[in-house]
Design a protein around this motif. Structure first.
Motif, short mmCIF file in Angstrom:
data_model
loop_
_atom_site.label_atom_id
_atom_site.label_comp_id
_atom_site.label_asym_id
_atom_site.label_seq_id
_atom_site.Cartn_x
_atom_site.Cartn_y
_atom_site.Cartn_z
N VAL A 126 0.86 -1.19 0.00
CA VAL A 126 0.00 0.00 0.00
C VAL A 126 0.90 1.24 0.00
O VAL A 126 2.07 1.17 0.37
CB VAL A 126 -0.95 0.01 1.22
N PRO A 127 0.36 2.39 -0.41
CA PRO A 127 1.19 3.60 -0.46
C PRO A 127 1.54 4.14 0.92
O PRO A 127 0.95 3.75 1.94
CB PRO A 127 0.31 4.59 -1.23
N VAL A 128 2.50 5.06 0.92
CA VAL A 128 3.05 5.61 2.16
C VAL A 128 2.91 7.13 2.17
O VAL A 128 3.10 7.79 1.14
CB VAL A 128 4.53 5.22 2.31
N SER A 151 10.62 10.54 -4.94
CA SER A 151 11.04 9.78 -6.13
C SER A 151 10.71 8.29 -5.97
O SER A 151 10.69 7.56 -6.96
CB SER A 151 12.54 9.95 -6.37
N LEU A 152 10.44 7.86 -4.74
CA LEU A 152 10.03 6.48 -4.50
C LEU A 152 8.57 6.33 -4.88
O LEU A 152 7.71 7.09 -4.41
CB LEU A 152 10.23 6.12 -3.02
N ASN A 153 8.27 5.36 -5.73
CA ASN A 153 6.91 5.25 -6.27
C ASN A 153 5.84 5.04 -5.20
O ASN A 153 4.69 5.39 -5.40
CB ASN A 153 6.84 4.11 -7.29
N GLY A 154 6.23 4.49 -4.06
CA GLY A 154 5.24 4.24 -3.02
C GLY A 154 4.83 5.47 -2.23
O GLY A 154 3.80 5.45 -1.55
N VAL A 155 5.61 6.54 -2.29
CA VAL A 155 5.28 7.75 -1.54
C VAL A 155 4.21 8.54 -2.30
O VAL A 155 4.39 8.90 -3.46
CB VAL A 155 6.54 8.62 -1.32
N ARG A 156 3.10 8.81 -1.62
CA ARG A 156 1.98 9.48 -2.27
C ARG A 156 1.60 10.80 -1.63
O ARG A 156 0.85 11.57 -2.21
CB ARG A 156 0.76 8.55 -2.23
#
Length: 297
Positions: A126-128, A151-156
């Motif tokens: 899940v996103p962060v 830049s990390l894809n999980g950071v929203r």
């Protein structure tokens, strides 16, 4: 889920442990108000005071009560291994997102914080949301680090602690941070007294302690921001100055919100984890008066 009003409820704690009935009472107000999302086990949710088992139980209970309202769960802890176990628990409990602070006994370097987020995102499904709260974690994120993390894809989303106290300076602050972030990563304002300034400066979400107990009042502000009505946002937040004054008087929001939950009959009057102590009777009476005068709901 990273837009609108994200309500951060109190986790009431008594001498016998987590007060699940009180937590249900608080969550019922939020689901009835149809907040946009829930922020479970944030600072006012007392994550740092609870055991792993208690945290998983609260996340599970919140998920049972939330219905179709998305839920973000804080997984902050000192060691990366513990964070990973908490993230696994939160996802098993039904979390739609993880709220991750940089918590440490020893001062952390930026590269160490980046490695923490990189590790959690690699293991999470899940996103962060980046939890920037130097008042409790004692780590200060730079805009450069926020940019690297985005830049990390999980950071929203990025939860910032506040903005400068003038509209122009607030706009400049949010614009400077947004310039560093990957497109699509939202900026969320926290620190309830800064909500109006932050929302008018372009923050897409309000991560709100006040919304975790008085959701209807908070929704009015979030909806005015969504309708691009800065004058109404300012008016609605300015009228709440007596509440912000209570926050300042008592060193933050948690003691005020805990006392207010007791005043409303949702929890015991003493619902803070030790070593935190409840406010004295005269201060609770003042809080009750402010709730009535401001018609908080």
């Amino acid at each position: 889920m990273f837009t609108g009003l994200c309500a951060f409820p109190l986790t009431p704690v008594t001498a016998s442990g987590v007060d699940e009935e009180g937590f249900r009472n608080i969550l019922a107000r939020l689901t009835a108000a149809r907040v946009d999302s829930l922020g479970i086990l944030g600072s006012t949710g007392s994550y740092a005071f609870l055991t792993r088992e208690q945290r998983k139980r609260i996340a599970t209970l919140a998920n049972e009560l939330a219905g179709d309202i998305p839920m973000m769960v804080c997984v902050g802890a000192v060691s990366t291994d513990t964070v990973l176990r908490l993230a696994e628990d939160a996802q098993e409990a039904g979390a739609d997102a993880l709220l991750l602070p940089a918590v440490s006994y020893q001062p952390l370097r930026d590269d160490e914080v980046f490695a923490l987020f990189e590790t959690v995102i690699r293991h999470a499904s899940v996103p962060v949301c980046v939890y920037d709260n130097p008042g409790t974690t004692h780590f200060t994120f730079t805009d450069e680090l926020h940019g690297r993390l985005s830049s990390l894809n999980g950071v929203r989303s990025v939860k910032i602690p506040g903005v400068p106290d003038t509209p122009a300076a607030a706009v400049d602050r949010v614009a400077a941070l947004r310039h560093r972030l990957r497109p699509g990563v939202t900026i969320g304002i926290s620190g309830d007294a800064f909500a109006g300034l932050g929302l008018n400066a372009g923050c897409e979400v309000w991560y709100s302690v006040r919304g975790g107990l008085f959701p209807e009042t908070a929704k009015q502000i979030a909806q005015a921001a969504a309708m691009n009505d800065p004058a109404r946002v300012t008016a609605l937040t300015t009228r709440l100055e007596p509440l912000w004054a209570l926050y300042r008087k008592h060193g933050g929001s948690i003691r005020v919100i805990a006392a207010a939950a007791g005043v409303l009959g949702l929890t015991d009057t003493d619902c803070l984890p030790r070593p935190l102590q409840p406010l004295p009777a005269e201060d609770i009476a003042e809080i009750a008066r402010v709730i009535t005068e401001l018609e908080l709901k």
